[in-house]
Design an enzyme around this catalytic site. Sequence first.
Site, mmCIF file in Angstrom:
data_model
loop_
_atom_site.group_PDB
_atom_site.id
_atom_site.type_symbol
_atom_site.label_atom_id
_atom_site.label_comp_id
_atom_site.label_asym_id
_atom_site.label_seq_id
_atom_site.Cartn_x
_atom_site.Cartn_y
_atom_site.Cartn_z
ATOM 1 N N ASP A 127 -2.291 -6.037 -3.262
ATOM 2 C CA ASP A 127 -3.021 -5.457 -4.393
ATOM 3 C C ASP A 127 -3.386 -6.525 -5.426
ATOM 4 O O ASP A 127 -3.118 -6.365 -6.627
ATOM 5 C CB ASP A 127 -2.205 -4.346 -5.078
ATOM 6 C CG ASP A 127 -1.737 -3.283 -4.100
ATOM 7 O OD1 ASP A 127 -2.455 -3.020 -3.124
ATOM 8 O OD2 ASP A 127 -0.650 -2.709 -4.314
ATOM 9 N N GLU A 166 -9.513 4.404 -3.674
ATOM 10 C CA GLU A 166 -8.487 3.872 -4.588
ATOM 11 C C GLU A 166 -8.859 2.460 -5.015
ATOM 12 O O GLU A 166 -9.927 1.956 -4.678
ATOM 13 C CB GLU A 166 -7.122 3.871 -3.887
ATOM 14 C CG GLU A 166 -7.119 3.035 -2.610
ATOM 15 C CD GLU A 166 -5.861 3.215 -1.777
ATOM 16 O OE1 GLU A 166 -5.049 4.119 -2.049
ATOM 17 O OE2 GLU A 166 -5.694 2.444 -0.812
HETATM 18 C C1 6LW Z 1 -1.929 0.877 -3.862
HETATM 19 C C2 6LW Z 1 -3.201 1.249 -3.215
HETATM 20 C C3 6LW Z 1 -3.017 0.529 -1.957
HETATM 21 O O1 6LW Z 1 -1.618 1.607 -4.983
HETATM 22 O O2 6LW Z 1 -1.701 0.625 -1.609
HETATM 23 O O3 6LW Z 1 -3.938 -0.798 -0.350
HETATM 24 C C4 6LW Z 1 -1.006 1.119 -2.716
HETATM 25 N N1 6LW Z 1 -3.942 -0.162 -1.440
HETATM 26 O O4 6LW Z 1 -4.343 0.845 -3.874
HETATM 27 C C5 6LW Z 1 0.294 0.417 -2.882
HETATM 28 O O5 6LW Z 1 0.109 -0.961 -2.768
#
Ligand code: 6LW
Length: 503
Positions: A22, A178
């Site tokens: 991240d 996300e």
């Molecule tokens: C994070 C989300 C993700 O909050 O995994 O790969 C989660 N992305 O954006 C935890 O790292």
Amino acid sequence: MSDQHQPSGTVPNPVVPGFHPDPSVCRVGDDYYLVCSSFEYFPGIPVFHSRDLVNWARIGNALDRPSQLRLPIDTPSSGGIYAPTLRHHDGRFWLIVTNVDDGGNMLFTATDPAGPWSDPVRLPGVPGIDPDLTWDEDGTCWCTVAGVSQVRIDPTTGETLGEQRRIWSGAPGAKAPEAPHLYRIGEYWYLMIAEGGTERGHAVSIARGDSPSGPFAPCPDNPVLTHRGIDSPIQNTGHADLVQAPDGSWWMVLLAVRPRGGTPGWSVLGRETFLAPVEWVDGWPVVGRVTPELPTPVWPLHPAPAVPARDDFDQADLHPQWISVRRRPEHLCTTKERSGWLTLRAAGASLDENDAVFVGRRQQHLACRARTLIDPAAGRGGLAVRLDEEHHYEIEAADGEVRVFAQIGALRSEVAARPVPVGTVVLGVEITPAPPRGARSGPDVLSFGIEEPDGTFTALAAVDGRYLSTEVAGGFTGRVIGMYAAAGTVHFDRFDYEPLRLP
Ligand code: 6LW
């Protein structure tokens, strides 16, 4: 930090190897700063500095005080601290992050990203993970979270100003929109997100609009980055952030994994931080494949000071690379009890329990070795490779005996035992690629053993590494190698970590 010899004219990718997912990046003048998630580990949020985007040095951890980071003892592994965003605005650094087990979204500021960082400003009115922060021309601060939804906030108080509203969800029906980041670039506001989940389907998509609140029109070539179904040693590419270099070129930092072995492939280091060049065509970013070597950038390189391969525990304060689970390292160990030694005191907890007394560092190389000199006279402890409470291998010393254990799910197995002379002993682990076995080949083998007085290594047990991988254990983290105490008081004189050359 490379695993392999690099052909000239290239630099190695990942740029921050090991469990560093991240990534969020920002540039101030000629300096770049980068942060990553840290989950159940304390201290939280490693902070890196670079002058060339390629060589990164850890300059601290943003959340290194209990007033900044609480990880209740029932915080599950892969809980805790998720997905920070780092920005520079109005002469200050701003860090926004979610603690999914204590209070949700919170914001921290610092004038120096190496710290100290402020105590948290909490955002109780902003539900959702992966918060992003940006300011428009009027100085309005926008907070955007996974989903993807957005609300104006007062970043100094954490108050919301208005309703949180959905602004874009990526491709219709996409899993897990996300990791939003919102940027003003040229004439547009760009909203970049990850979608498809953080596994093999992971991808980066982008949309643009005239205002920070949209409406947003998706890029006709979404996803702008994915390795879905692509023949590459690098998979699960996603969760990206953009940065512009002083020469005007654009770059993306992103997370990805390096699965190895047969089917389905096992990622043992967790999600790592990679770099990719970005071109702009017709007002949209074009990202190539993420490769294990990058063309050397056109600007001078500034190699980062190497993390010492050996820690003799001669300093009063622990190096910021050391992390522990749920409680701060200072709570679990000390260099002050026995000069030049790290002393760990067991609290009755084993590595299977949430209050494990374990202090370690991330495994950052596909092949490496670690050794530690232990004096177990007043207890029992050893050297462990940890993924979580249910997935760890360890070599343990008690007076006169060394034993190797493998914990895989609910199953615990003693894989080797050997009497040793009473007193100190050097415990070691060597991690090397697994021998090929067709579709069922594992990713690597972990050989646990002891160093003989003449310095040679005697392996006692070799364990298949697939069980300490994300594909087996699940979750968001990667391997951490370190020292633990299972009973009484255990002293460690040194800890060495060395990359090994891949064959
Ligand atoms: C994070 C989300 C993700 O909050 O995994 O790969 C989660 N992305 O954006 C935890 O790292």
